[in-house]
Design a protein around this motif. Structure first.
Motif, short mmCIF file in Angstrom:
data_model
loop_
_atom_site.label_atom_id
_atom_site.label_comp_id
_atom_site.label_asym_id
_atom_site.label_seq_id
_atom_site.Cartn_x
_atom_site.Cartn_y
_atom_site.Cartn_z
N ARG A 1 26.34 9.73 -47.95
CA ARG A 1 27.14 10.74 -47.26
C ARG A 1 28.07 10.10 -46.24
NH1 ARG A 1 23.74 13.57 -42.95
NH2 ARG A 1 24.15 11.49 -42.10
N ASP A 2 27.54 9.16 -45.46
CA ASP A 2 28.34 8.53 -44.42
C ASP A 2 29.46 7.67 -45.02
OD1 ASP A 2 26.69 9.76 -42.62
OD2 ASP A 2 25.49 7.97 -42.18
N ILE A 3 29.17 7.02 -46.15
CA ILE A 3 30.20 6.24 -46.83
C ILE A 3 31.31 7.15 -47.35
CG2 ILE A 3 30.65 4.88 -48.91
CD1 ILE A 3 27.93 3.53 -48.46
N ALA A 4 30.94 8.29 -47.90
CA ALA A 4 31.91 9.17 -48.54
C ALA A 4 32.70 10.00 -47.54
CB ALA A 4 31.19 10.09 -49.53
N PHE A 5 32.07 10.45 -46.47
CA PHE A 5 32.69 11.46 -45.63
C PHE A 5 32.81 11.11 -44.15
CE2 PHE A 5 30.50 13.89 -49.07
CZ PHE A 5 31.64 14.30 -49.74
N HIS A 6 32.06 10.12 -43.67
CA HIS A 6 31.98 9.89 -42.23
C HIS A 6 32.51 8.52 -41.81
CE1 HIS A 6 28.74 13.24 -41.52
NE2 HIS A 6 29.86 13.68 -42.06
N LEU B 1 19.07 -0.17 -44.53
CA LEU B 1 19.93 -0.16 -45.71
C LEU B 1 21.35 -0.59 -45.36
CD1 LEU B 1 18.82 3.10 -47.59
CD2 LEU B 1 17.84 0.80 -47.67
N GLU B 2 21.89 -0.05 -44.27
CA GLU B 2 23.24 -0.42 -43.87
C GLU B 2 23.33 -1.91 -43.57
OE1 GLU B 2 26.39 0.32 -40.21
OE2 GLU B 2 25.08 1.97 -40.82
N THR B 3 22.35 -2.43 -42.84
CA THR B 3 22.36 -3.85 -42.49
C THR B 3 22.27 -4.72 -43.74
OG1 THR B 3 21.28 -3.31 -40.40
CG2 THR B 3 21.24 -5.61 -41.10
N ALA C 1 17.12 8.49 -46.47
CA ALA C 1 17.95 7.46 -45.85
C ALA C 1 19.10 7.05 -46.77
CB ALA C 1 17.10 6.25 -45.49
N GLY C 2 18.81 6.93 -48.06
CA GLY C 2 19.84 6.55 -49.01
C GLY C 2 20.90 7.62 -49.18
N MET C 3 20.49 8.89 -49.21
CA MET C 3 21.46 9.98 -49.32
C MET C 3 22.30 10.08 -48.05
SD MET C 3 21.06 11.20 -52.37
CE MET C 3 21.71 12.86 -52.45
#
Length: 360
Positions: free
Chosen positions: A52-57, A248-250, A46-48
């Motif tokens: 990934r979503d922060i960096a690329f998505h 984690l996002e929340t 979940a953390g990876m």
């Protein structure tokens, strides 16, 4: 113990690489720890995914209000001792790490003792990086129930907390946001619960405190807002990881939005000097509180293997209304001493106090 490096990923708008750089941006920091029990690895995936979503998505805005630290696999040695048979009562992943360290020590019992290099590294990280919120991600054992993501902290529903103001913030601010986000994503969040009797759910539910050998108890003592997350082992690996990703996002969003009020709670609890200390904790059944427990149906049978009555979980949802709740309560309150004296003949105690950052 086997010489592997322990890695932590640092994510911030500025690309900070040191604690002073991270603190300089003025934003709070979320620390997510995965794999302290290496077979319970949901937090790593979940953390990876979140990184990934922060960096690329297109999710870089999540760092506008808070920084992120991720320890993907704290028990690195146990992580590499992978096998399909390490946790046979858990549904995925196929390869699972080992519970204890290479020294056969349970890292989630070592927060106070600091007998292991892994936990000494965690103590140093907490001291140097000063996270504002600490999430410790596990996968639970035990009974079957409908909840797929459970979590807890000291101060839940007004329970005792060494850091009571932090406990109230977690209960009033973070908890409703987590529950709402998880439910919206199709998950069933619940409190961190354990059955008083694994073979008879109707005997009640335990919502006890955690001693400081665990993350949540230790964080509470150190005035670090700490949440212990236990995903349900009988839910699919995919479902557990996706639920953790939502959590984690929340947490990042809430931390950024309510940083000032949380910081006020941390400062107040850190400055408090209560005159009496609760000791000799015991279980007590709370006659005034019950829980409508979202469990599953089960039957009992005489096992030819053990020769005893065993439980067979049927997987059918079943609510157990009005179950009694068992909580911890102190047996005695002691007046705080004016000082503690540690003799020079106890260098191992002095060393550990230094590792914990205790002023002496």
């Amino acid at each position: 113990a086997e010489g592997r490096e322990l890695l932590v990923a640092i994510a911030s708008r500025e690309g900070a690489g040191r604690p002073d750089q991270l603190r300089a941006n003025g934003r709070p920091t979320l620390l997510v720890q995965a794999g302290i029990h290496a077979g319970e690895i949901d937090g790593k995936d979940a953390g990876m995914m979140l990184l990934r979503d922060i960096a690329f998505h297109g999710q870089s805005h999540l760092l506008d209000g808070a920084n992120l630290l991720l320890i993907p696999a704290l028990n690195a040695d146990g992580h590499e001792r992978a096998s399909p048979w390490n946790r046979p009562n858990q549904r995925g992943p196929v390869q699972q790490g080992w519970r204890t360290s290479a020294q056969n020590l349970n890292l989630n019992r070592d927060y106070v003792k600091l007998d292991t290099p892994e936990m000494r590294a965690v103590a140093r990280l907490l001291h140097d990086w000063r996270p504002s919120l600490y999430l410790d991600v596990h996968v639970t054992d035990g009974i079957d129930y409908q909840y797929d993501i459970t979590y807890g902290f000291h101060g839940w529903d007004g329970d005792y907390a060494w850091s009571p103001r932090i406990g109230r913030w977690l209960n009033a601010i973070l908890r409703p946001a987590l529950d709402a986000a998880l439910k919206e994503a199709g998950h069933v969040p619940g409190p961190l619960v354990f059955a008083v009797d694994d073979r008879d759910v109707t005997r009640g539910i335990s919502l006890g405190l955690y001693s400081p050998r665990y993350s949540s108890g230790y964080g509470d003592l150190r005035h670090i807002p700490t949440v212990l997350i236990e995903n349900h082992s009988l839910k699919s690996f995919r479902r557990r990881v996706l639920g953790t990703r939502v959590l984690l996002e929340t947490s990042l969003k809430v931390l950024g939005a309510y940083a000032a009020s949380l910081n006020d709670a941390i400062v107040e609890d850190s400055a408090a000097r209560p005159q009496h200390i609760p000791m000799n904790w015991t279980y007590a059944e709370d006659r005034d509180q019950t829980i409508d427990f979202l469990g599953t149906a089960y039957e009992t049978y005489l096992s030819p293997a053990s020769g005893a009555k065993e439980v067979r979980w049927l997987g059918t949802p079943k609510t157990y209304p009005g179950l009694s709740v068992r909580r911890d309560e102190p047996g005695i309150h002691l007046r705080r001493p004016k000082a503690y004296v540690v003799p020079v003949t106890k260098p191992e105690v002095i060393e550990r106090l230094e590792w914990h950052g205790v002023h002496m």
